[in-house]
Design a protein around this motif. Sequence first.
Motif, PDB file in Angstrom:
ATOM      1  N   PRO A   1       0.776  -1.304  -0.062  1.00  0.00           N
ATOM      2  CA  PRO A   1       0.124   0.069  -0.060  1.00  0.00           C
ATOM      3  C   PRO A   1       0.887   1.337  -0.113  1.00  0.00           C
ATOM      4  O   PRO A   1       0.339   2.159  -0.605  1.00  0.00           O
ATOM      5  N   ASP A   2       1.943   1.094   0.435  1.00  0.00           N
ATOM      6  CA  ASP A   2       2.822   2.518   0.552  1.00  0.00           C
ATOM      7  C   ASP A   2       3.593   2.777  -0.614  1.00  0.00           C
ATOM      8  O   ASP A   2       4.382   3.678  -0.714  1.00  0.00           O
ATOM      9  N   GLY A   3       3.357   1.701  -1.614  1.00  0.00           N
ATOM     10  CA  GLY A   3       3.991   2.064  -3.187  1.00  0.00           C
ATOM     11  C   GLY A   3       5.235   1.378  -3.311  1.00  0.00           C
ATOM     12  O   GLY A   3       5.913   1.322  -4.332  1.00  0.00           O
ATOM     13  N   GLN A   4       5.663   0.574  -2.056  1.00  0.00           N
ATOM     14  CA  GLN A   4       6.885  -0.294  -2.174  1.00  0.00           C
ATOM     15  C   GLN A   4       6.583  -1.459  -3.378  1.00  0.00           C
ATOM     16  O   GLN A   4       5.645  -2.079  -3.169  1.00  0.00           O
TER      17      GLN A   4
ATOM     18  N   THR B   1     -23.835  -4.495   3.910  1.00  0.00           N
ATOM     19  CA  THR B   1     -24.522  -4.819   5.163  1.00  0.00           C
ATOM     20  C   THR B   1     -25.686  -5.752   4.550  1.00  0.00           C
ATOM     21  O   THR B   1     -26.722  -6.144   5.286  1.00  0.00           O
ATOM     22  N   GLY B   2     -25.912  -5.824   3.268  1.00  0.00           N
ATOM     23  CA  GLY B   2     -26.927  -6.569   2.549  1.00  0.00           C
ATOM     24  C   GLY B   2     -27.001  -7.923   2.616  1.00  0.00           C
ATOM     25  O   GLY B   2     -26.021  -8.684   3.080  1.00  0.00           O
ATOM     26  N   GLU B   3     -27.922  -8.577   1.911  1.00  0.00           N
ATOM     27  CA  GLU B   3     -27.952 -10.063   1.543  1.00  0.00           C
ATOM     28  C   GLU B   3     -26.845 -10.412   0.706  1.00  0.00           C
ATOM     29  O   GLU B   3     -26.461 -11.567   0.745  1.00  0.00           O
ATOM     30  N   ASN B   4     -26.388  -9.786  -0.231  1.00  0.00           N
ATOM     31  CA  ASN B   4     -25.455 -10.352  -1.084  1.00  0.00           C
ATOM     32  C   ASN B   4     -24.439  -9.158  -1.289  1.00  0.00           C
ATOM     33  O   ASN B   4     -24.230  -8.377  -2.505  1.00  0.00           O
ATOM     34  N   PRO B   5     -23.351  -9.229  -0.398  1.00  0.00           N
ATOM     35  CA  PRO B   5     -22.363  -8.434  -0.627  1.00  0.00           C
ATOM     36  C   PRO B   5     -21.431  -8.224  -1.866  1.00  0.00           C
ATOM     37  O   PRO B   5     -21.221  -9.703  -2.222  1.00  0.00           O
ATOM     38  N   GLU B   6     -21.327  -7.432  -2.428  1.00  0.00           N
ATOM     39  CA  GLU B   6     -20.559  -7.326  -3.755  1.00  0.00           C
ATOM     40  C   GLU B   6     -19.149  -6.795  -3.401  1.00  0.00           C
ATOM     41  O   GLU B   6     -19.094  -5.542  -3.306  1.00  0.00           O
ATOM     42  N   LYS B   7     -18.162  -7.626  -3.367  1.00  0.00           N
ATOM     43  CA  LYS B   7     -16.820  -7.292  -2.886  1.00  0.00           C
ATOM     44  C   LYS B   7     -15.856  -6.709  -4.131  1.00  0.00           C
ATOM     45  O   LYS B   7     -15.173  -7.415  -4.958  1.00  0.00           O
ATOM     46  N   THR B   8     -15.943  -5.422  -4.359  1.00  0.00           N
ATOM     47  CA  THR B   8     -15.210  -4.926  -5.684  1.00  0.00           C
ATOM     48  C   THR B   8     -14.193  -3.814  -5.069  1.00  0.00           C
ATOM     49  O   THR B   8     -14.106  -3.424  -3.832  1.00  0.00           O
ATOM     50  N   LEU B   9     -13.176  -3.353  -5.869  1.00  0.00           N
ATOM     51  CA  LEU B   9     -12.471  -2.505  -5.648  1.00  0.00           C
ATOM     52  C   LEU B   9     -13.158  -1.111  -5.052  1.00  0.00           C
ATOM     53  O   LEU B   9     -12.325  -0.456  -4.172  1.00  0.00           O
ATOM     54  N   GLY B  10     -14.148  -0.740  -5.646  1.00  0.00           N
ATOM     55  CA  GLY B  10     -14.919   0.195  -5.242  1.00  0.00           C
ATOM     56  C   GLY B  10     -15.580   0.078  -3.853  1.00  0.00           C
ATOM     57  O   GLY B  10     -15.951   1.151  -3.134  1.00  0.00           O
TER      58      GLY B  10
ATOM     59  N   PRO C   1      -9.389  -2.351   0.426  1.00  0.00           N
ATOM     60  CA  PRO C   1      -8.930  -1.529   1.047  1.00  0.00           C
ATOM     61  C   PRO C   1      -7.824  -0.257   0.420  1.00  0.00           C
ATOM     62  O   PRO C   1      -7.706   0.681   0.632  1.00  0.00           O
ATOM     63  N   TYR C   2      -6.972  -1.369  -0.324  1.00  0.00           N
ATOM     64  CA  TYR C   2      -5.728  -0.599  -0.976  1.00  0.00           C
ATOM     65  C   TYR C   2      -5.777  -0.961  -2.396  1.00  0.00           C
ATOM     66  O   TYR C   2      -5.852  -1.650  -2.899  1.00  0.00           O
ATOM     67  N   LEU C   3      -5.503   0.259  -2.987  1.00  0.00           N
ATOM     68  CA  LEU C   3      -5.361   0.228  -4.577  1.00  0.00           C
ATOM     69  C   LEU C   3      -4.130  -0.800  -5.103  1.00  0.00           C
ATOM     70  O   LEU C   3      -4.126  -1.456  -5.965  1.00  0.00           O
ATOM     71  N   SER C   4      -3.020  -0.800  -4.403  1.00  0.00           N
ATOM     72  CA  SER C   4      -1.920  -1.514  -4.507  1.00  0.00           C
ATOM     73  C   SER C   4      -2.180  -2.961  -4.536  1.00  0.00           C
ATOM     74  O   SER C   4      -1.598  -3.749  -5.350  1.00  0.00           O
ATOM     75  N   THR C   5      -3.328  -3.562  -4.187  1.00  0.00           N
ATOM     76  CA  THR C   5      -3.651  -4.847  -4.163  1.00  0.00           C
ATOM     77  C   THR C   5      -4.140  -5.247  -5.774  1.00  0.00           C
ATOM     78  O   THR C   5      -3.748  -6.337  -6.240  1.00  0.00           O
TER      79      THR C   5
ATOM     80  N   LEU D   1      -9.084   4.417  -1.606  1.00  0.00           N
ATOM     81  CA  LEU D   1     -10.380   3.664  -2.133  1.00  0.00           C
ATOM     82  C   LEU D   1     -11.431   3.668  -0.864  1.00  0.00           C
ATOM     83  O   LEU D   1     -11.131   4.085   0.547  1.00  0.00           O
ATOM     84  N   PRO D   2     -12.587   3.764  -1.259  1.00  0.00           N
ATOM     85  CA  PRO D   2     -13.767   4.071  -0.168  1.00  0.00           C
ATOM     86  C   PRO D   2     -13.776   3.322   1.129  1.00  0.00           C
ATOM     87  O   PRO D   2     -13.928   3.846   2.073  1.00  0.00           O
ATOM     88  N   ASN D   3     -13.415   2.077   1.095  1.00  0.00           N
ATOM     89  CA  ASN D   3     -13.437   1.240   2.275  1.00  0.00           C
ATOM     90  C   ASN D   3     -12.266   1.206   2.843  1.00  0.00           C
ATOM     91  O   ASN D   3     -12.044  -0.072   3.558  1.00  0.00           O
ATOM     92  N   VAL D   4     -11.461   1.828   2.676  1.00  0.00           N
ATOM     93  CA  VAL D   4     -10.086   1.856   3.569  1.00  0.00           C
ATOM     94  C   VAL D   4     -10.067   1.651   5.146  1.00  0.00           C
ATOM     95  O   VAL D   4      -9.391   0.894   5.582  1.00  0.00           O
ATOM     96  N   GLY D   5     -11.160   2.246   5.361  1.00  0.00           N
ATOM     97  CA  GLY D   5     -11.330   2.283   6.997  1.00  0.00           C
ATOM     98  C   GLY D   5     -12.312   1.049   7.484  1.00  0.00           C
ATOM     99  O   GLY D   5     -12.509   1.136   8.466  1.00  0.00           O
ATOM    100  N   GLY D   6     -12.567   0.195   6.493  1.00  0.00           N
ATOM    101  CA  GLY D   6     -13.702  -0.837   7.031  1.00  0.00           C
ATOM    102  C   GLY D   6     -13.082  -2.106   7.401  1.00  0.00           C
ATOM    103  O   GLY D   6     -13.612  -3.098   7.544  1.00  0.00           O
ATOM    104  N   PHE D   7     -11.814  -2.209   7.792  1.00  0.00           N
ATOM    105  CA  PHE D   7     -11.073  -3.546   8.283  1.00  0.00           C
ATOM    106  C   PHE D   7     -10.448  -3.098   9.681  1.00  0.00           C
ATOM    107  O   PHE D   7      -9.985  -1.835   9.831  1.00  0.00           O
TER     108      PHE D   7
END
Lengths: 240, 425
Positions: free
Chosen positions: A67-70, A115-124, A128-132, A184-190
């Motif tokens: 994540p730090d670009g290394q 938080t719904g029935e069918n979580p859709e886990k995307t980059l958006g 949490p990190y774009l580096s991933t 990324l929007p969900n960076v604080g979600g972990f």
Amino acid sequence: MSRSVKALAVAAVIAMAGGATMVLAQQRPAQSQRPVVQAPAPAPAKTGLGREAHPAEVAAWAIAVRPDGQGLPAGRGTVKQGEEVYQTQCAACHGEFGEGAGRWPVLAGGRGSLTGENPEKTLGSFWPYLSTTFDYVRRAMPYGNAQSLSNDEVYALTAYLLFLNDVVPETFELTRENFTTVRLPNVGGFYDDDRETTERAFWRANPCMTNCRPEPARVTGRARVIDVTPGERPAGPRVE
Amino acid sequence: MPRETATLNRRGFLAAAGLGGAGVVAGIPHASAAPPAAPDPLITDVQDWARTLGDGVQARPYGSPSQFEKHVVRRDVEWLTASRESSVNFTPLHELDGIITPSGLCFERHHGGIAEIDPAKHRLMINGLVDKPMVFTLDDLKRFPGRVNRAYFLECAANSGMEWRGAQLNGCQFTHGMVHNVWYSGIPLKSLLDEAGLKTNAKWLLAEGADSSGMTRSIPLEKALKDCLVVWTMNGEMLRPEQGYPLRLVVPGWEGNMWVKWLRRIEVGDQPWHHREETSKYTDLLADGRSRRFTFIMDAKSVVTNPSPQAPLKHKGPNVLTGLAWSGRGAIKRVDVSLDGGRNWRTARIDGPVMPLSLTRFYVDFDWSGQELMIQSRAMDETGYVQPTKDELRKVRGTNSIYHNNGIQTWLVRPNGETENVEVG
């Protein structure tokens, strides 16, 4: 050829040094009656096995990005360039707009679905990190033809995925230099594993052994109703 | 004598559990069946195998199971994944006994298919925060001092992951078959890190595979130094290709995805990498929309493997209930079994070695009169952790977390012996 001979020679010298260390260690007891001086723990003994890596070997394999670009290579790519690569290399499985084809992963959307029935886990929505994304695309995509994209193409694809997820505008260009500014929007979600405190109740001294339910247990759900098990026998067994 | 003991145990159990009226008939001496009207031709006729010569030695230079065991195979659930190269199949737990999983039945999970690697062409690199980046061949590793032999369970974090919303798959192979238990031989990862020399700011490792997924996982250095192994054998022979031949990482007690197969590189760093398999995957999404990450440890869990949907009860009278228990936090201390959906419990008999971070085998010998049973098992480990019910887990985690479902499984046995995966309330 000469390098490997040299490496062998070095290894031999190291191995001999190792042998000498062992002899010294065996002689140690004679010194044990002297006053003990606290010394830092000695470095673990080397076996002399293996060899030093060539810098080009490390460069070839050490492509992990953090994540730090290394680990980011030099390069750049625009959303528009990314779209072209995406349509030829990715869309067949992931859909023209990242919506996913069949059971292949969805790459865009899903915001607000966690938080719904069918979580859709995307980059958006989730990652949490774009580096991933950059790291994964570079090491493992396209599926079945891994590590065939240029670094610029990976930058461009990453930019396009950001665009598909409404994180950047259509004019955006991703570069090594601006990479870590993208949040990324969900960076604080972990948060780190906290089961040992939040699930402390699962450590219990004497679990109940008798009459643990007020009423007899009753069936509330059945796998047969859902009927998704492969190769299941149609009829029940016979008891003798 | 053993029979008598078992009977007494059953009686004690029934008395303590108040199950006498629930229909489990116990302690009744069973009379053997009378002779049949006609003799059994399998005994009175000379069978082919008793008359003619069989295969000689070397007809089967690498032995395989009997032709009558062809049903004992790994199975997959095709609708689960988009392709078989990035997919999973399941160990047939209901066909096995003891604690060691035969190599050919250990479940498979690949992300880019099986890499077929000539061991002479395999390299292991250690780089990053080390004094000297190094490369090892398999021959180098086999010469390292301090080789060890250990049995460890490996459980996929997604084992039972399809069951969060309720009973779904009908068979312990599918609900619990992403686990296996293998004897490994290899060397401590610490030996290789020492050889390269760790820098003082080293805190995390990245393990990387040589397959086309380039699988990577971040591992805390502390764990690596404590008990991680680099291994090339399983159950006494070289690793199977589908288990990472020729080299795999062993991360005892921690989720299977971290046990990187076809291990080709260890990078040493000062922070985790947050790669795909530790962000997008293998994080536990909870009810509030936030996710736990780095949930490495596999909590205590157990399952009754027989009876189970693929192994129904076929006979009234004496029966053997058996199953497996394991914990990523240490050794299994006790396993309790209930026949009435968790209302009353008895402590199962554990047989075979009880080793930390290894599968442990338990048994309950019982008499079945043909009444409905709701069979459950509950594992406890040496840290005092008690396997929770599925509802208890759902209460604290919701139903979206996919991973780390170690809730208590219920099998409903009907009077005809048919056994089904159910939820009880």
